[in-house]
Design an enzyme around this catalytic site. Sequence first.
Site, mmCIF file in Angstrom:
data_model
loop_
_atom_site.group_PDB
_atom_site.id
_atom_site.type_symbol
_atom_site.label_atom_id
_atom_site.label_comp_id
_atom_site.label_asym_id
_atom_site.label_seq_id
_atom_site.Cartn_x
_atom_site.Cartn_y
_atom_site.Cartn_z
ATOM 1 N N VAL A 165 3.376 -2.844 -7.533
ATOM 2 C CA VAL A 165 3.140 -3.909 -6.552
ATOM 3 C C VAL A 165 2.264 -4.998 -7.173
ATOM 4 O O VAL A 165 2.489 -6.194 -6.978
ATOM 5 C CB VAL A 165 2.476 -3.318 -5.280
ATOM 6 C CG1 VAL A 165 2.126 -4.415 -4.287
ATOM 7 C CG2 VAL A 165 3.409 -2.292 -4.625
ATOM 8 N N LEU B 221 -11.983 0.467 -11.392
ATOM 9 C CA LEU B 221 -12.413 0.835 -10.039
ATOM 10 C C LEU B 221 -13.208 2.141 -10.018
ATOM 11 O O LEU B 221 -13.762 2.509 -8.993
ATOM 12 C CB LEU B 221 -11.212 0.932 -9.099
ATOM 13 C CG LEU B 221 -10.503 -0.376 -8.735
ATOM 14 C CD1 LEU B 221 -9.549 -0.160 -7.577
ATOM 15 C CD2 LEU B 221 -11.474 -1.488 -8.380
ATOM 16 N N TYR C 47 -5.162 5.342 -7.414
ATOM 17 C CA TYR C 47 -4.809 6.572 -8.124
ATOM 18 C C TYR C 47 -3.548 7.065 -7.430
ATOM 19 O O TYR C 47 -3.586 7.532 -6.290
ATOM 20 C CB TYR C 47 -5.938 7.592 -7.983
ATOM 21 C CG TYR C 47 -5.749 8.855 -8.796
ATOM 22 C CD1 TYR C 47 -6.544 9.102 -9.917
ATOM 23 C CD2 TYR C 47 -4.786 9.796 -8.451
ATOM 24 C CE1 TYR C 47 -6.377 10.263 -10.668
ATOM 25 C CE2 TYR C 47 -4.607 10.950 -9.196
ATOM 26 C CZ TYR C 47 -5.408 11.180 -10.298
ATOM 27 O OH TYR C 47 -5.234 12.337 -11.038
ATOM 28 N N ASP D 70 2.411 6.154 3.501
ATOM 29 C CA ASP D 70 3.035 7.013 4.512
ATOM 30 C C ASP D 70 2.494 8.448 4.412
ATOM 31 O O ASP D 70 2.604 9.221 5.361
ATOM 32 C CB ASP D 70 4.567 7.018 4.344
ATOM 33 C CG ASP D 70 5.021 7.337 2.920
ATOM 34 O OD1 ASP D 70 4.250 7.073 1.970
ATOM 35 O OD2 ASP D 70 6.139 7.855 2.747
ATOM 36 N N TYR E 90 -3.887 13.400 -2.440
ATOM 37 C CA TYR E 90 -3.645 11.957 -2.533
ATOM 38 C C TYR E 90 -3.732 11.323 -1.141
ATOM 39 O O TYR E 90 -4.441 10.336 -0.929
ATOM 40 C CB TYR E 90 -2.273 11.711 -3.164
ATOM 41 C CG TYR E 90 -1.763 10.285 -3.040
ATOM 42 C CD1 TYR E 90 -2.282 9.265 -3.830
ATOM 43 C CD2 TYR E 90 -0.749 9.965 -2.124
ATOM 44 C CE1 TYR E 90 -1.813 7.957 -3.714
ATOM 45 C CE2 TYR E 90 -0.271 8.678 -2.006
ATOM 46 C CZ TYR E 90 -0.799 7.671 -2.793
ATOM 47 O OH TYR E 90 -0.335 6.393 -2.673
ATOM 48 N N LYS F 114 -6.444 8.550 0.233
ATOM 49 C CA LYS F 114 -6.002 7.234 0.714
ATOM 50 C C LYS F 114 -6.492 7.013 2.146
ATOM 51 O O LYS F 114 -6.902 5.912 2.506
ATOM 52 C CB LYS F 114 -4.474 7.107 0.641
ATOM 53 C CG LYS F 114 -3.899 7.065 -0.772
ATOM 54 C CD LYS F 114 -4.296 5.826 -1.564
ATOM 55 C CE LYS F 114 -3.693 4.557 -1.036
ATOM 56 N NZ LYS F 114 -4.040 3.384 -1.874
ATOM 57 N N TRP G 3 7.418 5.024 -0.497
ATOM 58 C CA TRP G 3 8.494 5.242 -1.484
ATOM 59 C C TRP G 3 8.741 3.973 -2.338
ATOM 60 O O TRP G 3 9.842 3.438 -2.359
ATOM 61 C CB TRP G 3 9.788 5.659 -0.778
ATOM 62 C CG TRP G 3 9.779 7.013 -0.142
ATOM 63 C CD1 TRP G 3 8.707 7.720 0.325
ATOM 64 C CD2 TRP G 3 10.941 7.826 0.139
ATOM 65 N NE1 TRP G 3 9.128 8.911 0.855
ATOM 66 C CE2 TRP G 3 10.480 8.999 0.763
ATOM 67 C CE3 TRP G 3 12.308 7.664 -0.081
ATOM 68 C CZ2 TRP G 3 11.348 10.016 1.174
ATOM 69 C CZ3 TRP G 3 13.169 8.671 0.339
ATOM 70 C CH2 TRP G 3 12.694 9.827 0.950
HETATM 71 N N1 LIG Z 1 4.233 4.203 -5.399
HETATM 72 C C1 LIG Z 1 4.484 4.580 -4.158
HETATM 73 O O1 LIG Z 1 5.522 5.203 -3.868
HETATM 74 C C2 LIG Z 1 3.518 4.249 -3.039
HETATM 75 C C3 LIG Z 1 3.822 4.680 -1.766
HETATM 76 C C4 LIG Z 1 2.945 4.371 -0.725
HETATM 77 C C5 LIG Z 1 1.797 3.648 -0.978
HETATM 78 N N2 LIG Z 1 1.504 3.255 -2.238
HETATM 79 C C6 LIG Z 1 0.259 2.498 -2.448
HETATM 80 O O2 LIG Z 1 0.619 1.181 -2.828
HETATM 81 C C7 LIG Z 1 -0.333 0.636 -3.728
HETATM 82 C C8 LIG Z 1 0.366 0.148 -4.986
HETATM 83 O O3 LIG Z 1 1.064 1.252 -5.569
HETATM 84 P P1 LIG Z 1 1.936 1.105 -6.872
HETATM 85 O O4 LIG Z 1 3.152 1.912 -6.678
HETATM 86 O O5 LIG Z 1 2.048 -0.330 -7.273
HETATM 87 O O6 LIG Z 1 0.991 1.887 -7.889
HETATM 88 P P2 LIG Z 1 1.065 1.979 -9.478
HETATM 89 O O7 LIG Z 1 2.303 1.357 -9.994
HETATM 90 O O8 LIG Z 1 0.743 3.382 -9.837
HETATM 91 O O9 LIG Z 1 -0.131 1.043 -9.907
HETATM 92 C C9 LIG Z 1 -1.445 1.385 -9.666
HETATM 93 C C10 LIG Z 1 -2.308 0.527 -10.551
HETATM 94 O O10 LIG Z 1 -3.650 0.943 -10.333
HETATM 95 C C11 LIG Z 1 -4.291 0.917 -11.577
HETATM 96 N N3 LIG Z 1 -5.437 1.796 -11.638
HETATM 97 C C12 LIG Z 1 -5.483 3.145 -11.598
HETATM 98 N N4 LIG Z 1 -6.745 3.569 -11.759
HETATM 99 C C13 LIG Z 1 -7.504 2.457 -11.902
HETATM 100 C C14 LIG Z 1 -8.880 2.230 -12.118
HETATM 101 N N5 LIG Z 1 -9.762 3.241 -12.253
HETATM 102 N N6 LIG Z 1 -9.323 0.952 -12.183
HETATM 103 C C15 LIG Z 1 -8.466 -0.073 -12.093
HETATM 104 N N7 LIG Z 1 -7.143 0.077 -11.907
HETATM 105 C C16 LIG Z 1 -6.670 1.326 -11.810
HETATM 106 C C17 LIG Z 1 -3.253 1.382 -12.583
HETATM 107 O O11 LIG Z 1 -3.670 0.935 -13.852
HETATM 108 P P3 LIG Z 1 -2.912 1.363 -15.207
HETATM 109 O O12 LIG Z 1 -1.702 0.465 -15.245
HETATM 110 O O13 LIG Z 1 -3.903 1.062 -16.258
HETATM 111 O O14 LIG Z 1 -2.580 2.813 -15.046
HETATM 112 C C18 LIG Z 1 -2.005 0.695 -12.053
HETATM 113 O O15 LIG Z 1 -1.824 -0.572 -12.638
HETATM 114 C C19 LIG Z 1 -1.351 1.753 -3.958
HETATM 115 O O16 LIG Z 1 -2.417 1.586 -3.067
HETATM 116 C C20 LIG Z 1 -0.602 3.024 -3.584
HETATM 117 O O17 LIG Z 1 -1.473 4.047 -3.140
HETATM 118 C C21 LIG Z 1 2.355 3.531 -3.274
#
Ligand SMILES: NC(=O)c1ccc[n+]([C@@H]2O[C@H](COP(=O)([O-])OP(=O)(O)OC[C@H]3O[C@@H](n4cnc5c(N)ncnc54)[C@H](OP(=O)(O)O)[C@@H]3O)[C@@H](O)[C@H]2O)c1
Length: 310
Positions: free
Chosen positions: A13, A37, A61, A102, A125, A129, A150
């Site tokens: 995202v 973070l 995370y 979700d 997780y 959250k 998802w």
């Molecule tokens: N993916 C899903 O299916 C899903 C579903 C529901 C909600 N969400 C929520 O949507 C949001 C975006 O998710 P996403 O899928 O885009 O996640 P993502 O692709 O896993 O990206 C998460 C980002 O957070 C960074 N990160 C992790 N630990 C960190 C730290 N200590 N300090 C700074 N940055 C850190 C990671 O950095 P690195 O690139 O260096 O690892 C990565 O760039 C999150 O809040 C997630 O919980 C995701």
Amino acid sequence: MTAILLTGKNGQVGADLESLLPQLGSLAALDRSQLDLGNPSEIRRVVRQVHPRIIVNAAAYTAVDKAETDEKVAHAINADAPAILAEEASKIGAVLVHYSTDYVFDGLKQAPYKESDPTNPINVYGRTKLAGEIAIRQSGVPHLIFRISWVYATRGQNFLLTLLRLATQHKELRMVRDQTGTPNWSREIARATVSVLQNVSRESNLLSSLEKFSGTYHMTAPGATTRFEFAQVICDELTRASTPPAWVSAATSGPLIVQRIDPITSAEYPTPAARPLYSVLSSDRLFSTFGVRLPEWRVQLLGAFDKADR
Ligand SMILES: NC(=O)c1ccc[n+]([C@@H]2O[C@H](COP(=O)([O-])OP(=O)(O)OC[C@H]3O[C@@H](n4cnc5c(N)ncnc54)[C@H](OP(=O)(O)O)[C@@H]3O)[C@@H](O)[C@H]2O)c1
């Protein structure tokens, strides 16, 4: 003054937000090396230095299975860090945009979850959250918490890319059919976020509008599917695409060879973290409040195949 501070710019995202947020003002987009973070004093220092009007926290995370044995770190990133961002945002009069999941629900409901439904996460997780959501609400900062689900992108690690890789390596696959949810393309989440912020700013002053609209909103596509059906639709899309987009070629090792996908249960595919069996979210509140609705999930997937390279 920088208008927007974005964390997690290399995430699914986050990367799409980095492209779209400049429509709203000057952007300081930071990755983990620029803002960790896990380091509270660094969070405070960076927020004070950048002094944005809006903080968009796309970092998290997100390793759902790993979190089961890494709760301390997951809690620090998903709960403690948003709490500090909220506190610092309050101090400088900024608003906080944050993403949740979700997975705050237990999946026992049989109809789309509303924002008012009770939460009851069934894995670490989800619990971390939810703790992040609660901390933001308790801070009193004007905020928008978007619960999404998802998520896939055309880069990174996600179900779409894993499935494409497997479908070009194996003739037979097994996919879970008893988990129901709604897939969302990261670009549509970023688009919807920008639309909400545009609509809110149109109202009047962003801060006072957000004081009015502050809260939690589900932000997912209409419709629902299972992992099994989603896998089939992804393969259909690949078959339909006469020339696969560059991101597909980069993710796969050749043409599609899968001939059969067999449905299985979650019990037949045990994972360290339990997943809710039903996590469809109703995004009616997002539409009735901000006039923003995401495209249906199949339309989003079609868009990823047809438009992601553009
Ligand atoms: N993916 C899903 O299916 C899903 C579903 C529901 C909600 N969400 C929520 O949507 C949001 C975006 O998710 P996403 O899928 O885009 O996640 P993502 O692709 O896993 O990206 C998460 C980002 O957070 C960074 N990160 C992790 N630990 C960190 C730290 N200590 N300090 C700074 N940055 C850190 C990671 O950095 P690195 O690139 O260096 O690892 C990565 O760039 C999150 O809040 C997630 O919980 C995701």
